[in-house]
Design a protein around this motif. Structure first.
Motif, PDB file in Angstrom:
ATOM      1  N   VAL A 288      44.341  45.380  39.421  1.00 35.36           N
ATOM      2  CA  VAL A 288      43.252  46.174  39.975  1.00 35.36           C
ATOM      3  C   VAL A 288      41.980  45.358  39.795  1.00 35.36           C
ATOM      4  N   GLN A 289      41.173  45.268  40.850  1.00 32.88           N
ATOM      5  CA  GLN A 289      40.025  44.368  40.854  1.00 32.88           C
ATOM      6  C   GLN A 289      38.703  45.145  40.912  1.00 32.88           C
ATOM      7  N   LEU A 290      37.678  44.574  40.284  1.00 27.17           N
ATOM      8  CA  LEU A 290      36.311  45.091  40.371  1.00 27.17           C
ATOM      9  C   LEU A 290      35.457  44.088  41.132  1.00 27.17           C
ATOM     10  N   TRP A 291      34.841  44.546  42.222  1.00 29.62           N
ATOM     11  CA  TRP A 291      34.026  43.687  43.074  1.00 29.62           C
ATOM     12  C   TRP A 291      32.595  44.196  43.153  1.00 29.62           C
ATOM     13  N   ILE A 292      31.640  43.256  43.319  1.00 31.04           N
ATOM     14  CA  ILE A 292      30.275  43.621  43.725  1.00 31.04           C
ATOM     15  C   ILE A 292      30.252  43.584  45.245  1.00 31.04           C
ATOM     16  N   GLU A 293      29.965  44.735  45.871  1.00 30.05           N
ATOM     17  CA  GLU A 293      30.117  44.876  47.319  1.00 30.05           C
ATOM     18  C   GLU A 293      29.285  43.872  48.111  1.00 30.05           C
ATOM     19  N   GLU A 294      27.960  43.923  47.923  1.00 26.62           N
ATOM     20  CA  GLU A 294      27.087  43.142  48.790  1.00 26.62           C
ATOM     21  C   GLU A 294      27.222  41.636  48.574  1.00 26.62           C
ATOM     22  N   ASP A 295      27.632  41.243  47.374  1.00 26.77           N
ATOM     23  CA  ASP A 295      27.796  39.819  47.079  1.00 26.77           C
ATOM     24  C   ASP A 295      29.220  39.327  47.347  1.00 26.77           C
ATOM     25  N   ASN A 296      30.118  40.268  47.650  1.00 29.01           N
ATOM     26  CA  ASN A 296      31.531  39.934  47.834  1.00 29.01           C
ATOM     27  C   ASN A 296      32.028  39.079  46.666  1.00 29.01           C
ATOM     28  N   GLU A 297      31.699  39.522  45.467  1.00 23.57           N
ATOM     29  CA  GLU A 297      31.990  38.767  44.250  1.00 23.57           C
ATOM     30  C   GLU A 297      33.002  39.513  43.398  1.00 23.57           C
ATOM     31  N   LEU A 298      34.079  38.821  43.031  1.00 23.33           N
ATOM     32  CA  LEU A 298      35.068  39.403  42.136  1.00 23.33           C
ATOM     33  C   LEU A 298      34.536  39.332  40.708  1.00 23.33           C
ATOM     34  N   VAL A 333      39.315  47.745  43.795  1.00 24.71           N
ATOM     35  CA  VAL A 333      40.311  47.430  44.816  1.00 24.71           C
ATOM     36  C   VAL A 333      41.698  47.405  44.179  1.00 24.71           C
ATOM     37  N   ILE A 334      42.600  48.190  44.763  1.00 25.26           N
ATOM     38  CA  ILE A 334      44.021  48.091  44.421  1.00 25.26           C
ATOM     39  C   ILE A 334      44.655  47.279  45.539  1.00 25.26           C
ATOM     40  N   PRO A 335      44.995  46.002  45.298  1.00 23.39           N
ATOM     41  CA  PRO A 335      45.519  45.150  46.370  1.00 23.39           C
ATOM     42  C   PRO A 335      46.834  45.687  46.941  1.00 23.39           C
ATOM     43  N   GLU A 336      47.089  45.349  48.176  1.00 19.91           N
ATOM     44  CA  GLU A 336      48.347  45.729  48.805  1.00 19.91           C
ATOM     45  C   GLU A 336      49.528  45.176  48.006  1.00 19.91           C
ATOM     46  N   GLY A 337      50.533  46.021  47.834  1.00 19.74           N
ATOM     47  CA  GLY A 337      51.732  45.595  47.126  1.00 19.74           C
ATOM     48  C   GLY A 337      51.654  45.728  45.616  1.00 19.74           C
ATOM     49  N   THR A 338      50.606  46.352  45.090  1.00 21.61           N
ATOM     50  CA  THR A 338      50.520  46.571  43.647  1.00 21.61           C
ATOM     51  C   THR A 338      51.527  47.619  43.201  1.00 21.61           C
ATOM     52  N   LEU A 339      51.738  48.628  44.049  1.00 21.67           N
ATOM     53  CA  LEU A 339      52.673  49.707  43.741  1.00 21.67           C
ATOM     54  C   LEU A 339      53.807  49.726  44.758  1.00 21.67           C
ATOM     55  N   ILE A 340      54.967  50.148  44.289  1.00 20.89           N
ATOM     56  CA  ILE A 340      56.161  50.241  45.124  1.00 20.89           C
ATOM     57  C   ILE A 340      56.756  51.629  44.938  1.00 20.89           C
ATOM     58  N   SER A 341      57.222  52.225  46.014  1.00 23.50           N
ATOM     59  CA  SER A 341      57.904  53.505  45.887  1.00 23.50           C
ATOM     60  C   SER A 341      59.131  53.323  44.997  1.00 23.50           C
TER      61      SER A 341
END
Length: 410
Positions: A288-298, A333-341
């Motif tokens: 799970v990621q934390l980003w600054i929106e306007e700076d597009n910074e992880l 952000v929860i990236p695609e594919g982090t969770l699986i059914s």
């Protein structure tokens, strides 16, 4: 001296035609024509002839060689079977005890010249007969009920096949299903055999729909299946690659509640939890990621945990009190594919971005092209892909708009 060379079988399981340059008593077939004999302790061998046969001396013998050295001697005797149309003669060689020959090596059995003769024509005797064979290193390639590279829409099971009887090495071994290279399911499998055909049956437990255009692989681990009578001869890793062909929409993975709905961070971000109603599991490399929106910074990426609580699956990411800069907008952000059914059709979550609220209530500015989801305060989805017009038409109440933005609408 004329010799008869019978190339019995190879490790790949190909039975080659017998070649003979002898003018004497020549076998029609040998026990090594049956591939499965290579996967068993060798207790005897046999040669069949057209007509009754006998041996000159009793006992007669034949030697088995490896690397030019005699490793054992077999006692040889005749056996004749009288049928309605003809008599089939056999020369059989028995070893004192079954030989567990080291795998991956080549051997030959030599029946000396003038050991056997035709009962109907005693002058017709055998030249030296050599049987060459190799004990396989492994079970060799397998076939499956799913064709390699095929398009599969739905399936309940599949089976791996080998050309000899098989047994399970580890009853707890699992076959793994991969989706786009990521492991998404594990299945038990049953190992059995039927008439020289070994098989590992993988039951999916239910009918699975395989998402259109997605690459899948089913992998049976190496060393999980053995020859029935030689546990040291096991399978190579067996892989089936196929492409999904199911075109109907599959269920999505979306959280129904986020701790940020009520627990708003101030200067630091600690634990954040997302709640799911459907059974889910973590992918191999979740984050799970934390980003600054306007700076597009992880800012930070953390590995989440997943637990089941009261019928819900809770994904928790601990950002360890990461400082938040005032006046900056943050997004989780929860990236695609982090969770699986974890049950039913195999699906993964799509990328989910959630705003980190900076205040506990109030209406934030909404542009005309703003698109997001609206939830009730108890986490129930009210409107998907909502616009400002949808928002204006809501009844009075408190809603979640734009992921985790808390909106007090009056």
């Amino acid at each position: 001296m004329t010799k008869t060379l019978l190339i019995a079988a190879t490790a790949a399981g190909l039975v080659l035609p017998m070649s003979a340059n002898a003018t004497g008593l020549v076998p029609e077939q040998t026990s090594f024509d049956h591939f499965s004999i290579l996967f068993t302790p060798l207790s005897e061998f046999s040669l069949s002839f057209d007509g009754a046969v006998d041996v000159y001396s009793n006992p007669s013998t034949a030697n088995i060689y490896c690397d030019g050295k005699v490793i054992e001697t077999a006692m040889v005797y005749p056996k004749n079977e009288v049928g309605q149309k003809r008599t089939q003669g056999w020369i059989i060689g028995e070893f004192p005890e079954p030989l567990v020959l080291p795998k991956g090596q080549s051997y030959k059995i030599v029946l000396p010249v003038n050991t056997a003769y035709s009962v109907d024509n005693p002058e017709l005797t055998n030249d030296e007969i050599t049987l060459e064979f190799e004990v396989p290193e492994d079970l060799g390639p397998c076939t499956t009920t799913i064709e390699e590279g095929s398009v599969i829409t739905t399936e309940e099971s599949t089976t791996f096949f080998w050309g000899t009887e098989t047994a399970a090495v580890d009853p707890d071994a699992k076959a793994t299903l991969y989706r786009e290279g990521e492991p998404v399911r594990e299945f038990s499998f049953n190992v059995t055999w039927d008439w020289d055909l070994g098989q590992a049956y993988v039951d999916f437990g239910e009918t699975l729909n395989f998402e259109n255009g997605i690459n899948y692989s089913l992998v049976l681990p190496a060393g999980s299946v053995s020859a029935q009578y030689r546990m040291d001869i096991t399978n190579l890793e067996a892989v089936i690659n196929f492409v999904g062909g199911y075109t109907e929409p599959l269920p999505t993975i979306d959280y129904v509640w986020c701790s940020l709905f009520t627990d708003h961070p101030t200067d630091n971000l600690g634990e954040v939890s997302f709640y799911y109603k459907q059974p889910v599991m973590l992918a191999e490399n979740p984050e799970v990621q934390l980003w600054i929106e306007e700076d597009n910074e992880l800012v930070k990426s953390v590995v989440p945990t997943l637990v089941e609580e009261d019928g819900k699956w809770v994904l928790t990411a601990d950002f360890e009190e990461t400082p938040l800069i005032p006046e900056k907008g943050y997004t989780l952000v929860i990236p695609e594919g982090t969770l699986i059914s974890a049950s039913g059709d195999v699906v993964v979550n799509y990328r989910k971005a959630t705003n980190v609220p900076g205040i506990s209530s109030g209406i934030e500015s909404i542009t005309e092209d703003a698109v997001s989801d609206i939830y009730s305060i108890d986490g129930v989805l009210v409107k998907r892909s909502a616009t400002e017009e949808d928002f204006q038409n809501l009844p009075e109440g408190i809603y979640i708009f734009g992921g985790c933005k808390l909106v007090n609408f009056k």
